[in-house]
Design a protein around this motif. Structure first.
Motif, PDB file in Angstrom:
ATOM      1  N   ASP A 176      20.541  52.323  28.530  1.00  0.00           N
ATOM      2  CA  ASP A 176      21.688  51.523  28.949  1.00  0.00           C
ATOM      3  C   ASP A 176      22.963  51.942  28.230  1.00  0.00           C
ATOM      4  O   ASP A 176      24.065  51.570  28.647  1.00  0.00           O
ATOM      5  N   VAL A 225      33.636  51.217  33.215  1.00  0.00           N
ATOM      6  CA  VAL A 225      32.776  51.005  32.055  1.00  0.00           C
ATOM      7  C   VAL A 225      33.478  51.431  30.766  1.00  0.00           C
ATOM      8  O   VAL A 225      34.281  52.371  30.750  1.00  0.00           O
ATOM      9  N   ASN A 278      30.373  46.466  31.258  1.00  0.00           N
ATOM     10  CA  ASN A 278      30.364  46.782  32.688  1.00  0.00           C
ATOM     11  C   ASN A 278      31.312  45.821  33.404  1.00  0.00           C
ATOM     12  O   ASN A 278      31.146  44.599  33.307  1.00  0.00           O
ATOM     13  N   TYR A 279      32.285  46.360  34.139  1.00  0.00           N
ATOM     14  CA  TYR A 279      33.269  45.538  34.838  1.00  0.00           C
ATOM     15  C   TYR A 279      32.799  45.220  36.252  1.00  0.00           C
ATOM     16  O   TYR A 279      32.236  46.067  36.939  1.00  0.00           O
ATOM     17  N   ARG A 338      28.091  48.039  25.491  1.00  0.00           N
ATOM     18  CA  ARG A 338      28.472  48.450  26.843  1.00  0.00           C
ATOM     19  C   ARG A 338      29.176  47.303  27.558  1.00  0.00           C
ATOM     20  O   ARG A 338      28.673  46.184  27.574  1.00  0.00           O
ATOM     21  N   GLY A 356      33.081  40.782  33.784  1.00  0.00           N
ATOM     22  CA  GLY A 356      31.955  41.696  33.775  1.00  0.00           C
ATOM     23  C   GLY A 356      30.861  41.219  32.846  1.00  0.00           C
ATOM     24  O   GLY A 356      30.757  40.031  32.535  1.00  0.00           O
TER      25      GLY A 356
END
Length: 216
Positions: free
Chosen positions: A198, A84, A76-77, A74, A63
């Motif tokens: 974000d 997440v 993100n996968y 953060r 990710g």
């Protein structure tokens, strides 16, 4: 990130190349490089690969990692899309698409592998973050190893591979029970514009928020 060869190690420390293992007291220049690198960083985006083995599992996930000071992160996968892990400066949030719950936990209580990365969001001083630190050449990079403070009952070792410029390339966490989690980072973009939005978690419709502990 360009890779600087091990020759720089000898220049920085005054120790000949090929020295097997050095105590951090001798290798402070490398530790300071990491601190200087991340203390001057305001934001970071990178691709990552995560490999976990333990508890009968063997999984690899990929990710994008996004960091912003102060205190925001953060993950993100790629698979499953939408999975997440997020730090908004106050809470950590965990959500996987299809689940009917999103988990929330105070950021200060997190103790999984991503937590050692939290020092990158503040004032980075590895010598104060890790006990029993050792530093050694590792090809064109360097390997910094130790035990995160306050985690001796769970963690056997945390190892970082860093460039001579102080950029972290890999992280490897070995737990007392034999579980191993590894991260590799690539395509790093530093000090880029990042939106505060974000780092805001908005649960999908119908998804409940529950307080819990950090998952593996």
């Amino acid at each position: 990130m360009s890779l600087i060869r091990s020759l720089l190690y000898a220049v920085l420390t005054g120790v000949p190349l090929g020295t097997p293992m050095l105590h951090a007291q001798v290798s402070d220049p490398i530790l300071r490089k990491v601190g200087d690198h991340y203390n001057h960083l305001s934001s970071l985006r990178a691709s990552y690969s995560e490999h976990y083995t333990g508890m009968g599992m063997d999984r690899t996930e990929t990710g994008t990692l996004l960091l912003k000071k102060p205190g925001r992160m953060r993950w993100n996968y790629n698979t499953p899309a939408g999975k997440v892990f997020l730090l908004d400066g106050k809470f950590g949030w965990f959500y996987t698409p299809g689940d009917n719950q999103a988990t929330r936990i105070p950021a200060k209580k997190l103790d999984d592998l991503r937590s050692p990365l939290r020092f990158l969001l503040g004032h980075t001083q590895l010598a104060k973050e890790l006990d029993q630190i050792t530093v050694a050449p590792d090809g064109s990079n360097f390997r910094i190893a130790g035990i995160p403070k306050g985690m001796t009952q769970r963690v056997k070792s945390l190892a970082l591979t860093v460039t001579a410029a102080g950029a972290i390339q890999t992280m490897r966490l070995e737990e007392i029970d034999g579980a191993v989690t590894e991260f590799a980072f690539s395509g790093m973009q530093e000090n880029i514009p990042v939106r505060d939005s974000d780092f805001t978690f908005a649960p999908p419709a119908g998804v409940a928020i529950v307080d819990g502990i950090a998952p593996i």
